[in-house]
Design a protein around this motif. Structure first.
Motif, mmCIF file in Angstrom:
data_model
loop_
_atom_site.group_PDB
_atom_site.id
_atom_site.type_symbol
_atom_site.label_atom_id
_atom_site.label_comp_id
_atom_site.label_asym_id
_atom_site.label_seq_id
_atom_site.Cartn_x
_atom_site.Cartn_y
_atom_site.Cartn_z
ATOM 1 N N LYS A 1 0.851 -1.182 0.000
ATOM 2 C CA LYS A 1 0.000 0.000 0.000
ATOM 3 C C LYS A 1 0.889 1.236 0.000
ATOM 4 O O LYS A 1 1.779 1.355 0.844
ATOM 5 C CB LYS A 1 -0.901 0.026 1.234
ATOM 6 C CG LYS A 1 -1.841 -1.154 1.328
ATOM 7 C CD LYS A 1 -2.606 -1.167 2.648
ATOM 8 C CE LYS A 1 -1.859 -1.799 3.733
ATOM 9 N NZ LYS A 1 -2.169 -3.048 4.284
ATOM 10 N N LYS A 2 0.637 2.125 -0.943
ATOM 11 C CA LYS A 2 1.405 3.365 -1.011
ATOM 12 C C LYS A 2 0.416 4.522 -0.990
ATOM 13 O O LYS A 2 -0.496 4.578 -1.811
ATOM 14 C CB LYS A 2 2.240 3.387 -2.297
ATOM 15 C CG LYS A 2 3.229 4.506 -2.374
ATOM 16 C CD LYS A 2 4.114 4.348 -3.596
ATOM 17 C CE LYS A 2 5.110 5.480 -3.671
ATOM 18 N NZ LYS A 2 5.912 5.396 -4.884
ATOM 19 N N LYS B 1 -4.222 9.652 -2.750
ATOM 20 C CA LYS B 1 -4.322 8.494 -3.640
ATOM 21 C C LYS B 1 -3.615 7.327 -2.971
ATOM 22 O O LYS B 1 -2.487 7.463 -2.496
ATOM 23 C CB LYS B 1 -3.669 8.787 -4.989
ATOM 24 C CG LYS B 1 -3.719 7.608 -5.944
ATOM 25 C CD LYS B 1 -3.096 7.956 -7.291
ATOM 26 C CE LYS B 1 -3.164 6.789 -8.238
ATOM 27 N NZ LYS B 1 -2.580 7.113 -9.542
ATOM 28 N N ILE B 2 -4.301 6.177 -2.964
ATOM 29 C CA ILE B 2 -3.718 4.963 -2.407
ATOM 30 C C ILE B 2 -3.503 3.986 -3.552
ATOM 31 O O ILE B 2 -4.445 3.692 -4.299
ATOM 32 C CB ILE B 2 -4.642 4.321 -1.356
ATOM 33 C CG1 ILE B 2 -5.088 5.360 -0.335
ATOM 34 C CG2 ILE B 2 -3.936 3.151 -0.680
ATOM 35 C CD1 ILE B 2 -6.377 5.017 0.358
ATOM 36 N N SER B 3 -2.293 3.490 -3.691
ATOM 37 C CA SER B 3 -1.970 2.493 -4.711
ATOM 38 C C SER B 3 -1.757 1.159 -4.025
ATOM 39 O O SER B 3 -0.912 1.043 -3.126
ATOM 40 C CB SER B 3 -0.706 2.898 -5.476
ATOM 41 O OG SER B 3 -0.894 4.145 -6.102
ATOM 42 N N PHE B 4 -2.547 0.172 -4.424
ATOM 43 C CA PHE B 4 -2.426 -1.188 -3.898
ATOM 44 C C PHE B 4 -1.809 -2.049 -4.993
ATOM 45 O O PHE B 4 -2.322 -2.080 -6.110
ATOM 46 C CB PHE B 4 -3.807 -1.760 -3.559
ATOM 47 C CG PHE B 4 -4.580 -0.972 -2.535
ATOM 48 C CD1 PHE B 4 -4.431 -1.242 -1.186
ATOM 49 C CD2 PHE B 4 -5.473 0.007 -2.921
ATOM 50 C CE1 PHE B 4 -5.156 -0.529 -0.231
ATOM 51 C CE2 PHE B 4 -6.206 0.722 -1.980
ATOM 52 C CZ PHE B 4 -6.046 0.452 -0.640
ATOM 53 N N THR B 5 -0.723 -2.747 -4.671
ATOM 54 C CA THR B 5 -0.097 -3.623 -5.656
ATOM 55 C C THR B 5 0.178 -4.981 -5.017
ATOM 56 O O THR B 5 0.182 -5.125 -3.801
ATOM 57 C CB THR B 5 1.215 -3.022 -6.193
ATOM 58 O OG1 THR B 5 2.077 -2.720 -5.098
ATOM 59 C CG2 THR B 5 0.963 -1.756 -7.010
ATOM 60 N N SER C 1 -5.978 1.397 -7.732
ATOM 61 C CA SER C 1 -5.813 2.733 -7.158
ATOM 62 C C SER C 1 -7.131 3.187 -6.550
ATOM 63 O O SER C 1 -8.196 2.943 -7.104
ATOM 64 C CB SER C 1 -5.405 3.742 -8.236
ATOM 65 O OG SER C 1 -4.117 3.447 -8.711
ATOM 66 N N LEU C 2 -7.040 3.853 -5.422
ATOM 67 C CA LEU C 2 -8.198 4.444 -4.755
ATOM 68 C C LEU C 2 -7.877 5.909 -4.519
ATOM 69 O O LEU C 2 -6.886 6.234 -3.871
ATOM 70 C CB LEU C 2 -8.473 3.734 -3.426
ATOM 71 C CG LEU C 2 -9.485 4.372 -2.477
ATOM 72 C CD1 LEU C 2 -10.840 4.571 -3.145
ATOM 73 C CD2 LEU C 2 -9.626 3.547 -1.209
ATOM 74 N N GLU C 3 -8.688 6.782 -5.102
ATOM 75 C CA GLU C 3 -8.494 8.219 -4.914
ATOM 76 C C GLU C 3 -9.572 8.755 -3.989
ATOM 77 O O GLU C 3 -10.759 8.478 -4.174
ATOM 78 C CB GLU C 3 -8.520 8.935 -6.261
ATOM 79 C CG GLU C 3 -7.329 8.539 -7.112
ATOM 80 C CD GLU C 3 -7.049 9.494 -8.253
ATOM 81 O OE1 GLU C 3 -7.117 10.721 -8.035
ATOM 82 O OE2 GLU C 3 -6.768 9.002 -9.340
ATOM 83 N N LEU C 4 -9.142 9.495 -2.980
ATOM 84 C CA LEU C 4 -10.041 10.118 -2.016
ATOM 85 C C LEU C 4 -9.921 11.622 -2.184
ATOM 86 O O LEU C 4 -8.842 12.176 -2.002
ATOM 87 C CB LEU C 4 -9.659 9.724 -0.590
ATOM 88 C CG LEU C 4 -9.546 8.230 -0.300
ATOM 89 C CD1 LEU C 4 -9.002 8.004 1.098
ATOM 90 C CD2 LEU C 4 -10.882 7.549 -0.466
ATOM 91 N N ASP C 5 -11.023 12.262 -2.562
ATOM 92 C CA ASP C 5 -11.026 13.715 -2.710
ATOM 93 C C ASP C 5 -11.523 14.338 -1.420
ATOM 94 O O ASP C 5 -12.554 13.931 -0.884
ATOM 95 C CB ASP C 5 -11.939 14.144 -3.867
ATOM 96 C CG ASP C 5 -11.437 13.645 -5.213
ATOM 97 O OD1 ASP C 5 -10.237 13.326 -5.323
ATOM 98 O OD2 ASP C 5 -12.246 13.581 -6.153
ATOM 99 N N GLY C 6 -10.786 15.316 -0.929
ATOM 100 C CA GLY C 6 -11.167 16.006 0.299
ATOM 101 C C GLY C 6 -9.939 16.434 1.073
ATOM 102 O O GLY C 6 -8.803 16.157 0.684
#
Length: 84
Positions: free
Chosen positions: A3-4, A13-17, A61-66
């Protein structure tokens, strides 16, 4: 699973690989949106305006706006039952 977490112009932004399934991340987001998760505080949840998932199994990828910090999101990820 790796998790980055990175700060973006709109939030985080969270990148899961690695060993990650797209459906697991989608489930995590759905649980968060409907209040079925306890991984982040209500104060943190209230800061998130939008959540979007993209990618495929092995690279999601998971992007969280806020107005959320990488520290808040890292703490929430550590508590998530879906991905841990």
């Amino acid at each position: 699973m790796n998790k980055k977490v990175n700060k973006t112009g709109n939030g985080v932004k969270i990148s899961f690989t690695g060993e990650v399934k797209m459906q697991n991340i989608v489930s995590m987001v759905e649980n968060c949106a409907t209040g079925k998760c306890e991984c982040m505080s209500d104060a943190t949840k209230s800061k998130i305006k939008n959540m979007s998932v993209s990618g495929k199994d092995g690279n999601v990828s998971l992007e969280l706006d806020g107005d959320v910090s990488t520290q808040e999101i890292k703490a929430a990820l550590a508590k998530s039952k879906v991905i841990n």
